[in-house]
Design an enzyme around this catalytic site. Sequence first.
Site, PDB file in Angstrom:
ATOM      1  N   GLY A   1       0.776  -1.245   0.000  1.00 31.54           N
ATOM      2  CA  GLY A   1       0.000   0.000   0.000  1.00 31.54           C
ATOM      3  C   GLY A   1       0.802   1.287   0.000  1.00 31.54           C
ATOM      4  O   GLY A   1       0.319   2.320  -0.437  1.00 31.54           O
TER       5      GLY A   1
ATOM      6  N   GLU B   1       3.817   4.363   5.526  1.00 28.70           N
ATOM      7  CA  GLU B   1       2.650   3.463   5.486  1.00 28.70           C
ATOM      8  C   GLU B   1       1.475   4.166   4.820  1.00 28.70           C
ATOM      9  O   GLU B   1       1.370   5.391   4.856  1.00 28.70           O
ATOM     10  CB  GLU B   1       2.327   3.048   6.942  1.00 28.70           C
ATOM     11  CG  GLU B   1       1.076   2.248   7.154  1.00 28.70           C
ATOM     12  CD  GLU B   1       1.108   0.853   6.532  1.00 28.70           C
ATOM     13  OE1 GLU B   1       1.309   0.752   5.310  1.00 28.70           O
ATOM     14  OE2 GLU B   1       0.884  -0.121   7.272  1.00 28.70           O
TER      15      GLU B   1
ATOM     16  N   ASP C   1      -5.291   1.561  10.713  1.00 30.28           N
ATOM     17  CA  ASP C   1      -6.676   1.313  11.095  1.00 30.28           C
ATOM     18  C   ASP C   1      -6.657   0.875  12.563  1.00 30.28           C
ATOM     19  O   ASP C   1      -6.559   1.700  13.463  1.00 30.28           O
ATOM     20  CB  ASP C   1      -7.233   0.248  10.143  1.00 30.28           C
ATOM     21  CG  ASP C   1      -8.723   0.008  10.267  1.00 30.28           C
ATOM     22  OD1 ASP C   1      -9.322   0.436  11.264  1.00 30.28           O
ATOM     23  OD2 ASP C   1      -9.302  -0.629   9.362  1.00 30.28           O
TER      24      ASP C   1
ATOM     25  N   GLY D   1      -4.215  -0.625  14.006  1.00 29.24           N
ATOM     26  CA  GLY D   1      -2.841  -0.471  14.498  1.00 29.24           C
ATOM     27  C   GLY D   1      -2.093  -1.784  14.617  1.00 29.24           C
ATOM     28  O   GLY D   1      -0.890  -1.798  14.861  1.00 29.24           O
TER      29      GLY D   1
ATOM     30  N   THR E   1      -1.107  -3.984  12.368  1.00 27.72           N
ATOM     31  CA  THR E   1      -0.023  -4.161  11.389  1.00 27.72           C
ATOM     32  C   THR E   1       1.228  -3.399  11.829  1.00 27.72           C
ATOM     33  O   THR E   1       2.328  -3.950  11.864  1.00 27.72           O
ATOM     34  CB  THR E   1      -0.472  -3.660   9.995  1.00 27.72           C
ATOM     35  OG1 THR E   1      -1.680  -4.342   9.639  1.00 27.72           O
ATOM     36  CG2 THR E   1       0.593  -3.925   8.948  1.00 27.72           C
ATOM     37  N   LEU E   2       1.043  -2.128  12.192  1.00 29.20           N
ATOM     38  CA  LEU E   2       2.181  -1.306  12.593  1.00 29.20           C
ATOM     39  C   LEU E   2       2.790  -1.768  13.904  1.00 29.20           C
ATOM     40  O   LEU E   2       4.004  -1.714  14.070  1.00 29.20           O
ATOM     41  CB  LEU E   2       1.759   0.158  12.700  1.00 29.20           C
ATOM     42  CG  LEU E   2       2.202   1.038  11.537  1.00 29.20           C
ATOM     43  CD1 LEU E   2       3.722   1.036  11.419  1.00 29.20           C
ATOM     44  CD2 LEU E   2       1.632   0.563  10.225  1.00 29.20           C
TER      45      LEU E   2
ATOM     46  N   LYS F   1      -7.067   6.267  10.402  1.00 29.98           N
ATOM     47  CA  LYS F   1      -8.434   6.088  10.922  1.00 29.98           C
ATOM     48  C   LYS F   1      -8.303   6.049  12.443  1.00 29.98           C
ATOM     49  O   LYS F   1      -8.420   4.986  13.073  1.00 29.98           O
ATOM     50  CB  LYS F   1      -9.034   4.778  10.422  1.00 29.98           C
ATOM     51  CG  LYS F   1      -9.340   4.745   8.939  1.00 29.98           C
ATOM     52  CD  LYS F   1     -10.020   3.417   8.578  1.00 29.98           C
ATOM     53  CE  LYS F   1     -10.221   3.283   7.090  1.00 29.98           C
ATOM     54  NZ  LYS F   1     -10.725   1.932   6.708  1.00 29.98           N
TER      55      LYS F   1
ATOM     56  N   ASP G   1      -5.697  -0.795  -1.969  1.00 29.02           N
ATOM     57  CA  ASP G   1      -6.373  -1.684  -2.918  1.00 29.02           C
ATOM     58  C   ASP G   1      -7.829  -1.934  -2.567  1.00 29.02           C
ATOM     59  O   ASP G   1      -8.258  -1.798  -1.424  1.00 29.02           O
ATOM     60  CB  ASP G   1      -5.662  -3.035  -2.958  1.00 29.02           C
ATOM     61  CG  ASP G   1      -5.849  -3.824  -1.677  1.00 29.02           C
ATOM     62  OD1 ASP G   1      -5.473  -3.304  -0.608  1.00 29.02           O
ATOM     63  OD2 ASP G   1      -6.399  -4.942  -1.734  1.00 29.02           O
TER      64      ASP G   1
ATOM     65  N   ARG H   1      -4.995   0.203  -7.105  1.00 33.80           N
ATOM     66  CA  ARG H   1      -3.962   0.922  -6.362  1.00 33.80           C
ATOM     67  C   ARG H   1      -3.431   2.105  -7.177  1.00 33.80           C
ATOM     68  O   ARG H   1      -2.795   3.003  -6.655  1.00 33.80           O
ATOM     69  CB  ARG H   1      -2.782  -0.009  -6.042  1.00 33.80           C
ATOM     70  CG  ARG H   1      -3.122  -1.175  -5.123  1.00 33.80           C
ATOM     71  CD  ARG H   1      -1.854  -1.951  -4.797  1.00 33.80           C
ATOM     72  NE  ARG H   1      -2.113  -3.236  -4.173  1.00 33.80           N
ATOM     73  CZ  ARG H   1      -2.255  -3.439  -2.864  1.00 33.80           C
ATOM     74  NH1 ARG H   1      -2.188  -2.423  -2.032  1.00 33.80           N
ATOM     75  NH2 ARG H   1      -2.469  -4.636  -2.384  1.00 33.80           N
TER      76      ARG H   1
HETATM   77  P1  IMP Z   1      -4.525  -2.277  10.742  1.00 34.24           P
HETATM   78  O1  IMP Z   1      -3.594  -3.435  10.972  1.00 34.24           O
HETATM   79  O2  IMP Z   1      -5.920  -2.564  11.215  1.00 34.24           O
HETATM   80  O3  IMP Z   1      -4.007  -0.956  11.253  1.00 34.24           O
HETATM   81  O4  IMP Z   1      -4.729  -2.151   9.192  1.00 34.24           O
HETATM   82  C1  IMP Z   1      -3.784  -1.613   8.391  1.00 34.24           C
HETATM   83  C2  IMP Z   1      -3.816  -2.243   7.020  1.00 34.24           C
HETATM   84  O5  IMP Z   1      -5.150  -2.621   6.643  1.00 34.24           O
HETATM   85  C3  IMP Z   1      -3.364  -1.236   6.010  1.00 34.24           C
HETATM   86  O6  IMP Z   1      -1.967  -1.320   5.828  1.00 34.24           O
HETATM   87  C4  IMP Z   1      -4.161  -1.637   4.788  1.00 34.24           C
HETATM   88  O7  IMP Z   1      -3.454  -2.622   4.073  1.00 34.24           O
HETATM   89  C5  IMP Z   1      -5.422  -2.224   5.332  1.00 34.24           C
HETATM   90  N1  IMP Z   1      -6.538  -1.255   5.361  1.00 34.24           N
HETATM   91  C6  IMP Z   1      -7.131  -0.724   6.452  1.00 34.24           C
HETATM   92  N2  IMP Z   1      -8.113   0.115   6.112  1.00 34.24           N
HETATM   93  C7  IMP Z   1      -8.125   0.110   4.755  1.00 34.24           C
HETATM   94  C8  IMP Z   1      -8.941   0.808   3.774  1.00 34.24           C
HETATM   95  O8  IMP Z   1      -9.848   1.596   4.081  1.00 34.24           O
HETATM   96  N3  IMP Z   1      -8.655   0.546   2.468  1.00 34.24           N
HETATM   97  C9  IMP Z   1      -7.657  -0.318   2.082  1.00 34.24           C
HETATM   98  N4  IMP Z   1      -6.884  -0.967   2.953  1.00 34.24           N
HETATM   99  C10 IMP Z   1      -7.118  -0.763   4.275  1.00 34.24           C
HETATM  100 MG    MG Z   2      -0.731  -1.224   4.315  1.00 38.26          MG
END
Ligand code: IMP
Ligand code: MG
Length: 185
Positions: free
Chosen positions: A47, A103, A107, A109, A111-112, A135, A163, A169
């Site tokens: 992304g 990044e 969302d 958090g 992943t980070l 978000k 995506d 993308r």
């Molecule tokens: P987290 O682990 O919930 O913070 O999600 C982060 C990952 O979810 C991002 O790196 C995106 O790959 C994916 N993601 C979260 N929200 C969206 C969105 O609205 N559109 C596309 N990808 C998203």
């Molecule tokens: Mg991502």
Amino acid sequence: MLPYEKYLQEVLIDEPTLQARVAALGAEISRDYADCGDLLLLCILKGGIMFLADLTRHINVPHEIDFLAVSSYGRGVRSSSGNVRIDMDLSENITGRHILIIEDIIDSGHTLRFVMDVLQTRQPASIKLCTLLDKASMRSVEIPVDYRGFEIENKFVFGYGLDLDEKYRNLPFIGVVKTDMIVHD
Ligand code: IMP
Ligand code: MG
């Protein structure tokens, strides 16, 4: 009608607005890292690619780039489960280096949190985080954000690196997906 248009509810952030914000972030990063000497931009794939490609051209201090591909288990619209894995590791050794993570969106958090925990074990000199979209209201684990492009509501967005089921993308803007078009895991 273009193929993506049937999924698009509205353009949330148009191209000029995105580009202006990315330029401003690049200027801010350039000021903050002016005396750093060893900056590594670490792009989270997939992304982060558009954001990295534009941002790097607005950073006027010498820096390197590297890539880390992560994914969550399953292929759906979001990766908030916490089941994150590394698909492709960095090519550089980051010990003692100044890392700025690039990044697309934060969302929950998860992943980070996973990425930062992995990187910390390699003992960089510093780790900061730059996300295009945040978000913030959706956070379930705390993540310190050093540079933020835009805070957005809890809507599923696509384009500019993000995506929609791995497609679109390439769009130069951030669009909101029509709610009846969202495919869940
Ligand atoms: P987290 O682990 O919930 O913070 O999600 C982060 C990952 O979810 C991002 O790196 C995106 O790959 C994916 N993601 C979260 N929200 C969206 C969105 O609205 N559109 C596309 N990808 C998203
Ligand atoms: Mg991502």
